[in-house]
Write a protein that holds these residues in place. Structure first.
Motif, short mmCIF file in Angstrom:
data_model
loop_
_atom_site.label_atom_id
_atom_site.label_comp_id
_atom_site.label_asym_id
_atom_site.label_seq_id
_atom_site.Cartn_x
_atom_site.Cartn_y
_atom_site.Cartn_z
N GLU A 164 4.75 0.57 -10.22
CA GLU A 164 3.38 0.58 -9.70
C GLU A 164 2.61 -0.64 -10.18
OE1 GLU A 164 -0.72 3.23 -9.77
OE2 GLU A 164 1.11 4.06 -10.63
N SER A 165 2.80 -1.01 -11.43
CA SER A 165 2.10 -2.18 -11.95
C SER A 165 2.54 -3.44 -11.24
CB SER A 165 2.32 -2.30 -13.46
OG SER A 165 1.55 -3.33 -14.01
N ARG A 180 -2.38 0.25 -15.48
CA ARG A 180 -1.24 1.12 -15.23
C ARG A 180 0.05 0.59 -15.85
NH1 ARG A 180 -2.16 5.99 -13.60
NH2 ARG A 180 -0.38 6.07 -12.21
N VAL A 188 2.34 1.61 -3.58
CA VAL A 188 1.48 2.22 -4.60
C VAL A 188 1.58 3.74 -4.52
CG1 VAL A 188 -0.91 2.57 -5.32
CG2 VAL A 188 -0.12 0.28 -4.72
N ALA A 215 -7.14 -4.57 -7.54
CA ALA A 215 -5.70 -4.31 -7.69
C ALA A 215 -5.16 -4.92 -8.98
CB ALA A 215 -4.95 -4.89 -6.48
N LEU A 252 1.02 -3.35 -7.73
CA LEU A 252 -0.41 -3.68 -7.76
C LEU A 252 -0.63 -5.18 -8.00
CD1 LEU A 252 -1.68 -0.60 -9.78
CD2 LEU A 252 -2.37 -1.20 -7.45
N THR A 307 0.83 -1.20 0.00
CA THR A 307 0.00 0.00 0.00
C THR A 307 0.87 1.26 0.00
OG1 THR A 307 -1.72 -1.20 1.20
CG2 THR A 307 -1.86 1.20 1.20
N ARG A 354 3.25 6.15 -7.45
CA ARG A 354 2.46 7.20 -8.09
C ARG A 354 3.08 8.58 -7.87
NH1 ARG A 354 -3.84 5.26 -7.12
NH2 ARG A 354 -3.70 3.52 -8.59
#
Length: 1014
Positions: free
Chosen positions: A665-666, A695, A653, A688, A669, A650, A657
């Motif tokens: 980020e991908s 993303r 992410v 997610a 997730l 969390t 960003r």
């Protein structure tokens, strides 16, 4: 009558386009309600795209929207990086200064790359994520500015756009999530030929459901008549409308030109050729005005007045007189800001430019370059370097062009416009041999070549060489996504290095080739890394040497984890420390930590990775920090600490960003989806995983998101959805770069899907392929679930006659793999016990004690779905024992499992639990006042007596003809019964029906008839 009419070339009446304008107004309405809108407006040159945007902009402004228009700027054949975005952001800066400043707070250094008015541009890091960071910040800036007011961002002439502008537009269209924002772009459809760089972008945007395409068609005859009436302020003669409609073919701009030409008495001089039509009014200007028009045409899509004055070299009164003549003839028009001039329509500019003689074009470009060199303030600061480079290049002066092109490349890199940097560096390589030796000798490495880490001596005095240009161009290609061009440059560079003794430089290029062939799906990059490693072997420690070892260790961790990979990582850390390459050291330590976890020293490895994560984030090494936010929680999940993993993910992410780390980020997730799946938060896991697919920038993280969706779909009994996501994941992973964490999880889904559909042979094939490839150290989190599912599939199919061939071999392979896998973590101990219990069940030898041990091991792991599955198994074993105490405990276990299955919508598990309860006459809720479930689970499915007989024979592997013979019915009647059974079971085929029957225990071995002969 017509002699007294004032003739205007542009109709004051907006003609047609009702449907298109309605679509734009609808988009505005949706945006005002908080749903961002994206539109592409295409059409041939002159069809009326700009006029449509102008009319929409007026309507939007009347409704209170802020409209920011930016056009792609063309100079020669070059587009200025991010020009339309910079222009549009300047409008927002002017219209909403306080709001823009608040939205950009804290990110001014990065955003200044697009809007210099925000302050000084930060040095920043140059890597594949650099451009993505800028794009992410731009998207969030626009969303924040459009929070309380509607903003229309209109970008015109996208066919001239530079690659960076196209990439940013694509990013916006894909990622805008909130805000009262309309983003629209126009382009010439007739210019987008098969090899035009816009074509891939259009194909990509066509796949996005959030982007709407509007294609403007030509006017029909009635619309042409109304347009002419607006130009003349009077109704034209029908014959004249017919003539102009025929000659213009409904193109709005040609209608304007023909109408003016006809009614000014120039008809006899017109021909049907496009060039003559566009030039006829220019040639009617005074000679001085024609010369000024030629100068403006070569200066770019817009030319500042002061620059034009310096190039034209006319007395000011003469220049103004010439400009007035061109403006009055509607050839030129003042820019919206009032500081320069442009052609009223780009088609006329292109025709005038094409009419220039080669020597004339070079002379005009030289005069532009000389004027700009004499007074750099003649153009905006952010355009100066690029425009000077273009003018000198098109002046064909290599001595002047080479330094100018290199300076422009530096500016492009500063703005993260890597595609434009690459194009400029390629131009520099083209100019290199043509430039005089003394000019080349004045160039030094500093500023122009920063990619190669082993600059010998002082960069401000080290001469710039051709290989330095190739080095910088290779990185620009990688960072800008132009990997094919970068790969060609590395190939050429390595050919040149065959004749020079520079092993470090050669090793550096081999590292780049390794990265490029992997990203282009040309191979796994192993051979290229091996070549680099051989080149540096025996050399003193260096940054390149440390980089080689770090890449080797990272590659080995992903492809061949084990002692050799661990040793390579330790060596990489040592070398990086020796040469004080801090970022390389942190990267190598992160790899070392992951390999240490895989080797069994879990706490030491996790502590090392956490330390690297904190240090990298504190010291500003965003790439390493982003990688740590991927790898650390991945290893936490591997050892069963899913809740800790979710906490770190969390944070990851938010970090990714913040810095625009799209791929990181991908990956984050995708891992978040995996850990939420383990914790039983399937809806959160699905969200997610879908976000990872939206993303993602590279293929592999996209594959991870898709495979998690496949696993969840499989657990929920949606086999078709699972198959679709499996195919999507396999397409992303590809076959060129096999990694164990990918082939193991793909094999697991293949096996599970095949088992669910009754294709046991295919399930065994999937397992065999995975075991042949191996389950290396560090991949236990993928290996254990695969072995567990394989053992469960064999146990479910125990009574299937078709499963007997090959059964012993399959069970032996599973058991052997279970014995070989290490069990140093509680989650691995649980999986090992579970797999052994499934193997015993596959042989009909499992007991309540076996499953009780498994339940005890799984209970502390916070894996509700796994716990529900083993509780179901324990309940079945207890009921087989037949005691009252066992029945009471089984009842509690079944109710717990049923509650979890219902909460997760895990239909296969829910069905299995329900059938066991029905068979044992157990109510799955505490309320026993209602009717008892049917004692016979077959009856609970709604099957008739005859259908029960047919299903027993289907489960035994009989064909329709054999069933008919067994039951003394016709084959057609047997086929009808089979179809009814498939519908009631909700399955697609006979094999799947048989698998369901045996998995749910509908029949015992004794109830399956075996036909005898004789």
């Amino acid at each position: 009558m017509l002699g007294s009419v004032e003739i205007r070339s542009v109709s004051p009446v907006f003609v047609g386009r009702t449907a298109e304008l309605d679509a734009l107004r609808e988009a505005l309405s949706r945006a005002t309600a908080g749903e961002p809108q994206a539109l592409l407006i295409g059409g041939e040159a002159g069809v009326g795209k700009t006029r449509l945007v102008e009319e929409f902009a007026k309507a939007a402004a009347r409704e209170g929207a802020v409209v920011a228009v930016g056009g792609c700027v063309e100079i020669g054949a070059d587009g200025l990086p991010f020009a339309p975005f910079s222009t549009a952001l300047r409008t927002l800066h002017r219209e909403l200064p306080a709001e823009l400043a608040e939205a950009a707070a804290g990110q001014e250094e990065e955003l200044a790359r697009l809007l210099p008015e925000l302050g000084e541009t930060g040095s920043g890091r140059h890597d594949e994520e650099g451009m993505a960071r800028l794009f992410e910040l731009t998207a969030r800036l626009l969303e924040r500015v459009a929070t309380d007011r509607t903003v229309v961002l209109a970008l015109e002439d996208l066919h001239w756009a530079d690659a960076s502008t196209r990439h940013l537009l694509s990013y916006l269209f894909r990622t805008l999530r909130t805000g009262r924002l309309v983003v629209l772009a126009t382009y010439r459809s007739d210019d987008v030929h098969r090899r035009h760089p816009m074509r891939p972008l259009l194909a990509e945007l066509d796949r996005l459901r959030t982007v709407r395409r509007l294609e403007l068609s030509r006017f029909n005859r009635d619309e042409v008549g109304r347009q002419i009436a607006g130009i003349l302020a009077a109704e034209p003669e029908p014959a004249q409308v017919d003539d102009i409609f025929r000659r213009s073919d409904g193109n709005a701009f040609f209608v304007e030109e023909l109408a003016v030409a006809v009614f000014e008495g120039c008809r006899t001089g017109l021909t049907d050729t496009l060039r003559d039509l566009l030039l006829v009014r220019v040639e009617a200007l005074p000679e001085t005005a024609q010369n000024v028009a030629r100068i403006v045409a070569e200066g770019g899509s817009t030319v500042e007045y002061r620059l034009l004055a310096a190039v034209a070299r006319l007395a000011e009164d003469d220049l103004i007189e010439a400009l007035r003549a061109a403006v009055n003839a509607n050839i030129l028009t003042a820019t919206p800001t009032g500081d320069g001039y442009r052609f009223r329509h780009s088609l006329v500019r292109e025709a005038v430019g094409d009419d220039l003689l080669p020597g004339e074009r070079s002379r005009i470009n030289r005069r532009y370059a000389e004027a700009l060199e004499a007074d750099p303030g003649l153009v905006p600061a952010d355009q100066r370097a690029m425009r000077l480079a273009s003018y000198w290049y098109h002046a064909h002066d290599a001595a002047k062009a080479l330094p100018a092109v290199l300076e422009a490349a530096v500016q492009a890199r500063t703005r993260h416009a890597y595609s434009e940097q690459l194009r400029l560096l390629e131009r520099a390589m083209e100019l290199w041999d043509a430039a005089p030796e003394d000019i080349r000798a004045r160039l030094c490495v500093a500023g122009y070549a920063e990619a190669y880490p082993e600059c010998a001596g002082d960069p401000t005095t080290t001469p710039l060489g051709f290989l330095d240009l190739m080095t910088e161009a290779t990185c620009a290609g990688r960072f800008g996504g132009e990997r094919e061009r970068a790969l060609k440059i590395t190939k050429r560079a390595l050919r040149l290095l065959e004749h020079e003794h520079d092993p470090l430089r050669a090793a550096w290029f081999w590292i780049q080739r390794s990265r490029l062939v992997q990203s282009l799906a040309r191979g796994d990059g192993r051979q290229e890394l091996a070549t680099a490693q051989e080149l540096v072997r025996g050399l003193p420690p260096s940054r390149v040497h440390a980089e080689v070892l770090t890449n080797v260790a990272s590659w080995s961790m992903l492809h061949e984890p084990g002692p050799d990979a661990l040793a390579a990582a330790e060596q990489a850390v040592a070398y990086a420390r020796m040469v004080t390459a801090r970022e390389t050291e942190l990267n190598a330590r992160l790899t070392l930590g992951g390999l240490t976890v895989g080797a069994g020293d879990v706490e030491t490895g996790l502590a090392m990775m956490e330390e690297v994560r904190q240090q990298a984030a504190t010291e500003g090494h965003t790439f390493v920090a982003g990688r740590a936010y991927v790898n650390l929680p991945n290893d936490l999940e591997s050892v069963g600490r899913s809740r800790e993993a979710v906490r770190v993910l969390t944070e990851g992410v938010a970090y990714a960003r913040r810095f625009g780390l799209l791929d990181s980020e991908s990956w984050v997730l995708g891992n978040l989806a995996d850990s939420q799946d383990s914790l039983g938060n399937w809806d959160e896991a699905t969200d997610a995983a879908r976000a990872a697919l939206r993303r993602g920038h590279s293929a592999k993280p996209l594959g991870c998101g898709a495979i998690t969706l496949a696993l969840i779909a499989l657990s929920r009994g949606d086999n078709a959805e699972a198959a679709r996501h499996l195919a999507e994941a396999e397409a992303h992973f590809g076959t060129h770069d096999p990694m164990p964490q990918q082939w193991l999880i793909v094999a697991r889904v293949r096996l599970g899907l095949a088992a669910a559909e009754g294709r046991l042979a295919d399930a065994r094939t999937a397992l065999a392929a995975a075991l042949d490839a191996g389950i290396p150290p560090g991949t236990h989190r993928y290996g254990w679930p695969l072995l567990l599912d394989a053992a469960a599939a064999e146990a479910d199919a125990r009574l299937l006659p078709a499963a007997r061939p090959g059964r012993e071999e399959a069970l032996a392979r599973i058991a052997g793999a279970v014995q070989r896998l290490t069990t140093d973590a509680p989650v691995w101990h649980a999986h090992a016990a579970w797999a052994r219990a499934e193997l015993l069940r596959a042989e009909g030898r499992d007991t309540g004690a076996d499953w009780s041990d498994v339940v005890t091991r799984v209970e502390p792991l916070e894996r509700p779905y796994d716990l529900a599955r083993v509780r179901h198994r324990l309940a079945v074993a207890l009921l087989a024992d037949g005691g009252d105490d066992e029945r009471a405990r089984a009842t509690e276990l079944l109710r717990l499992a049923h509650a979890v299955a219902g909460h997760l919508d895990a239909r296969p598990l829910a069905d299995a639990v329900a059938l066991v309860a029905q068979r044992a006459r157990i109510a799955l809720t505490a309320d026993t006042t209602g009717p008892r479930p049917p004692a016979d689970p077959v009856e609970a499915l709604g099957l008739t007596s005859r259908e029960q007989d047919v299903l027993r024979l289907v489960a035994a592997g009989r064909t329709n003809r054999q069933i008919a013979a067994e039951l003394f019915i016709s084959p057609k009647t047997a086929s009808v019964h089979v179809s009814n059974i498939l519908a009631k079971l909700g399955v697609a085929g006979r094999g799947e029906a048989a698998a369901v029957a045996h998995r749910l225990g509908l029949f015992t071995a004794e109830t399956v008839p075996v036909r005898t002969t004789g």
